[in-house]
Design a protein around this motif. Structure first.
Motif, mmCIF file in Angstrom:
data_model
loop_
_atom_site.group_PDB
_atom_site.id
_atom_site.type_symbol
_atom_site.label_atom_id
_atom_site.label_comp_id
_atom_site.label_asym_id
_atom_site.label_seq_id
_atom_site.Cartn_x
_atom_site.Cartn_y
_atom_site.Cartn_z
ATOM 1 N N GLN A 1 0.803 -1.234 0.000
ATOM 2 C CA GLN A 1 0.000 0.000 0.000
ATOM 3 C C GLN A 1 0.835 1.283 0.000
ATOM 4 N N TYR A 2 2.155 1.169 0.135
ATOM 5 C CA TYR A 2 2.959 2.391 0.027
ATOM 6 C C TYR A 2 2.876 2.909 -1.406
ATOM 7 N N SER A 3 2.737 4.213 -1.535
ATOM 8 C CA SER A 3 2.688 4.811 -2.875
ATOM 9 C C SER A 3 4.102 5.174 -3.321
ATOM 10 N N ALA A 4 4.221 5.496 -4.596
ATOM 11 C CA ALA A 4 5.522 5.962 -5.099
ATOM 12 C C ALA A 4 5.966 7.203 -4.331
ATOM 13 N N ASP B 1 5.303 7.868 -1.211
ATOM 14 C CA ASP B 1 5.781 7.419 0.112
ATOM 15 C C ASP B 1 7.244 6.980 0.021
#
Ligand code: PHE
Ligand code: FE
Length: 292
Positions: free
Chosen positions: A39-42, A44
């Protein structure tokens, strides 16, 4: 209901008016949760990379050697690490593992994890607008600040002893005094070395501003480690520290904290009742101050 995760955020020292931002409903009864890496985004990962690379540049001459030697154990700075990868290396080095948590957790749960050589790491990362300062610990503070020294055997043993001591302090109603020890060592400790003062506290090492302030600035007081003096000392959570405590070595820290604290808590309480607490920035008569 002690020790049961009610799916609500814990009450902890030093939190502000906002509730902690983590989602505690997904935590297990010991407050650990899965690190949901997908679930980490780019964005993040990019925040992590920028924090990591900036902080790495500040370390020489300011961070202690033990920290610098181990920081590469965190892996490549490009992505927020997978906690399991770090744990694999950490278990081999000192028998510690890192576990994911939704954010700050209640003291008793925290102590129990440390006593079991499991270090809780918040899995979310700060928002870009919080790049320089985030109120609650995030994954960057917890990983970059705390995890490298868990690769040091003496410091690793100190952290476990702290956890066991915390479980005892809970029974003795002494958590506030013991929290000061954590604050002034694990978070904001300095160590004296042949080349000068260096930082080993995670709150310093994960902060671009506080790192030079603590080691080089003429502003703050730097006093020798003294357990009872430290336990009488209040601290600020919303600005750079006015007082830092300096250890000579991790052995000194371990040895000074090894005795049973039951009589120490009593002595400190009596002294506080008689003379009050010590304010941040105070220097007591005859006290050894380190110059920079
Ligand atoms: N010796 C402490 C006690 O008896 C335990 C402890 C060790 C606490 C190290 C903090 C750090 O309570
Ligand atoms: Fe911390």
């Amino acid at each position: 209901m002690k020790g049961v995760n009610l799916g609500v955020a814990p009450v902890t020292y030093g939190t502000g008016d906002r509730p902690p931002r983590g989602d505690y409903a997904r935590a297990r009864s010991d407050y650990t949760c899965e690190q949901d890496w997908a679930q980490y985004s780019a964005a993040d990962h990019d925040t992590y990379r920028r924090l990591y690379t900036r902080q790495l540049q500040h370390l020489p001459g300011l961070a202690c050697d033990e920290f610098i030697a181990a920081v590469s154990e965190l892996g490549e700075p490009e992505h927020i690490p997978r906690f399991d990868d770090i744990s694999e290396r950490l278990i081999k080095a000192t028998g510690w593992q890192i576990v994911s948590v939704p954010g700050l957790i209640p003291e008793e749960a925290f102590f129990a994890l440390l006593a079991a050589r499991r270090f809780p790491v918040t899995d979310w990362i700060r928002r870009p607008e919080e790049f320089d300062y985030v109120v609650e610990p995030d994954v960057f503070h917890d990983l970059f600040g705390h995890v490298p020294l868990l690769f040091n055997p003496v410091f690793a043993d100190y952290m476990q002893a702290y956890g066991a001591g915390g479980m005892k302090a809970s029974r003795l109603d002494a958590c506030e005094l013991l929290a000061r020890l954590y604050w002034y060592t694990v978070e904001f400790g300095l160590i004296d070395t042949p080349l000068g003062l260096r930082a080993y506290g995670a709150g310093i090492l994960s902060s671009a501003g506080e790192l030079p302030n603590s080691v080089r600035s003429s502003g703050p007081r730097r006093v020798g480690f003294d357990l009872q003096r430290l336990m009488r000392s209040r601290y600020r959570i919303d600005s750079f520290q006015d007082t830092y405590f300096v250890i000579d070595s991790f052995y000194q820290l371990f040895d000074a904290t090894a005795p049973d604290f039951t009589p120490v808590y009593n002595a400190v309480r009596q002294r506080i009742a008689a003379e009050g607490e010590i304010e941040p920035g105070a220097v007591l008569a005859g006290e050894r101050e380190f110059s920079v």
